[in-house]
Motif scaffolding. Structure first.
Motif, PDB file in Angstrom:
ATOM      1  N   SER A  67       0.681  -2.859   2.132  1.00  0.00           N
ATOM      2  CA  SER A  67       0.515  -4.057   3.171  1.00  0.00           C
ATOM      3  C   SER A  67       1.565  -5.115   2.941  1.00  0.00           C
ATOM      4  O   SER A  67       2.255  -5.092   1.900  1.00  0.00           O
ATOM      5  CB  SER A  67      -0.607  -5.066   2.818  1.00  0.00           C
ATOM      6  OG  SER A  67      -1.970  -4.390   2.850  1.00  0.00           O
ATOM      7  N   GLN A  82      -0.830  -3.867   8.200  1.00  0.00           N
ATOM      8  CA  GLN A  82      -1.724  -3.641   7.524  1.00  0.00           C
ATOM      9  C   GLN A  82      -2.005  -2.291   7.550  1.00  0.00           C
ATOM     10  O   GLN A  82      -1.863  -1.646   8.974  1.00  0.00           O
ATOM     11  CB  GLN A  82      -3.197  -4.101   7.671  1.00  0.00           C
ATOM     12  CG  GLN A  82      -3.290  -5.947   7.119  1.00  0.00           C
ATOM     13  CD  GLN A  82      -3.593  -5.751   5.496  1.00  0.00           C
ATOM     14  OE1 GLN A  82      -3.383  -4.729   5.041  1.00  0.00           O
ATOM     15  NE2 GLN A  82      -3.728  -6.876   5.412  1.00  0.00           N
ATOM     16  N   TYR A 214      -9.185  -5.302   2.669  1.00  0.00           N
ATOM     17  CA  TYR A 214      -8.780  -4.010   3.371  1.00  0.00           C
ATOM     18  C   TYR A 214      -9.225  -2.896   2.515  1.00  0.00           C
ATOM     19  O   TYR A 214      -9.392  -1.992   3.052  1.00  0.00           O
ATOM     20  CB  TYR A 214      -7.192  -4.254   3.489  1.00  0.00           C
ATOM     21  CG  TYR A 214      -6.663  -2.944   3.559  1.00  0.00           C
ATOM     22  CD1 TYR A 214      -6.744  -2.493   5.087  1.00  0.00           C
ATOM     23  CD2 TYR A 214      -6.095  -2.191   2.636  1.00  0.00           C
ATOM     24  CE1 TYR A 214      -6.089  -1.336   5.378  1.00  0.00           C
ATOM     25  CE2 TYR A 214      -5.503  -1.079   3.000  1.00  0.00           C
ATOM     26  CZ  TYR A 214      -5.688  -0.319   4.360  1.00  0.00           C
ATOM     27  OH  TYR A 214      -5.030   0.842   4.636  1.00  0.00           O
TER      28      TYR A 214
END
Length: 334
Positions: A67, A82, A214
């Motif tokens: 990221s 991302q 994430y």
């Protein structure tokens, strides 16, 4: 072990085989000595200076699961790159959306976030109150406000209570800090040195939480306490409330009371105060050390880092949404 890399200088980032090549560029366009970063050692990148990169580089970063978080000159978080959301699952998306749309279910989670935050804020104040800092008035006020959380019937009402808790908590900063005063919370822009540190630290905490989200099946745009908005990962705001007292505020107390950061590390402008590069580097070092600290986890029966605690919080929330286990916010137990 993978780690976070911080890029302070403007420059060009490119791929060289399986290595990241960062070439700093000064204000006159002159290139400096390149730095090489093995891609297998990178978890994420924080960019505080302008970054020149092309799509091939981002394809490379995406495949490596790296990221990239961007910040402007005034330390505002502006966005993230991302990698493909490889863990998102349909069932989780549906359950997360349903919990948001159902007022009662949403309120249950929103209250949990505020309760967890209030508990950890109180722990910070008690720590210093036990060390000859008179914080009884703040503790009494927060206790009274915390007791009213259970009877709230709407998220806006709950947000009002949370705001009052924060206001009482921040008034204690002037007691805790030896040589600096907060004089109330100010942001966008921060008006003094303490507020500049709070804004910078909160932003770091937010991006840390976002990064951990994430790595789960949660959708970062669907939240419960903060209202979901366009181009905002609002679930990270929800979970960050629990960890800001532990990660950010404790770091601020350390760097200021130990004089690791002083007035010379701030750029004091008209109606705005921001950290100089020296201050950012010092704070980031202390923040990283805090993230790496370990505690003996009471349930797992092993040592875990503060950074891993954030991921565990995401897993706990996931279990709640899927009806496996009721969510209980992380609370300091020491």
């Amino acid at each position: 072990m993978k780690k976070t890399f911080y890029l302070f200088n403007p420059g060009r980032l490119s791929r060289k085989d399986n290595t990241l090549k960062f070439t700093p560029v000064d204000d006159n366009g002159r290139e400096g000595q390149p730095k090489y970063i093995p891609v297998e050692g990178v978890s994420d990148l924080y960019c505080f200076g302008s970054l020149d990169a092309n799509s091939a580089l981002y394809n490379f970063l995406g495949k490596a699961g790296i990221s990239v978080h961007f910040f402007d000159y005034y330390e505002h978080y502006t966005g993230s790159f991302q990698p493909k959301e490889y863990l998102l699952a349909g069932k989780m998306q549906i359950q997360q959306t349903q919990h948001y749309l159902n007022v009662a279910k949403r309120l249950v989670l929103a209250k949990k976030f505020v309760e967890g935050s209030a508990f950890n804020l109180t722990k910070n104040l008690k720590y210093y109150d036990n060390r000859s800092k008179d914080l009884e008035s703040q503790l009494t006020r927060i206790q009274s406000l915390t007791e009213s959380i259970g009877s709230t019937t709407s998220v806006p009402e709950l947000m009002g209570i949370e705001g009052n808790i924060r206001q009482s908590y921040y008034s204690g900063f002037d007691v805790i800090l030896n040589d600096h005063a907060m004089e109330g919370r100010s942001k966008q822009p921060p008006l003094n040195e303490v507020n500049a540190l709070v804004s910078f630290g909160n932003m770091l905490c937010y991006t840390q939480v976002l990064d951990q989200i994430y790595h789960t099946q949660l959708n970062p745009t669907i939240s419960f306490l903060h209202e979901p908005g366009y181009r905002r990962y609002s679930l990270a705001l929800d979970l960050a409330e629990i960890f800001k007292p532990i990660l950010v505020d404790r770091t601020i107390f350390r760097v200021l009371n130990k004089r690791e950061i002083q007035s010379k590390d701030f750029d004091i402008q008209v109606n705005r105060v921001i950290l100089k590069e020296s201050g950012k580097k010092t704070f980031l070092k202390a923040f990283e050390e805090r993230l790496s600290e370990t505690i003996q986890h009471r349930v797992l029966k092993k040592k875990v880092s503060y950074k891993h605690l954030i991921k565990l919080e995401c897993y706990k929330l996931s279990k709640h949404l899927l009806g496996i286990e009721t969510y209980k916010p992380f609370k300091i137990w020491w």
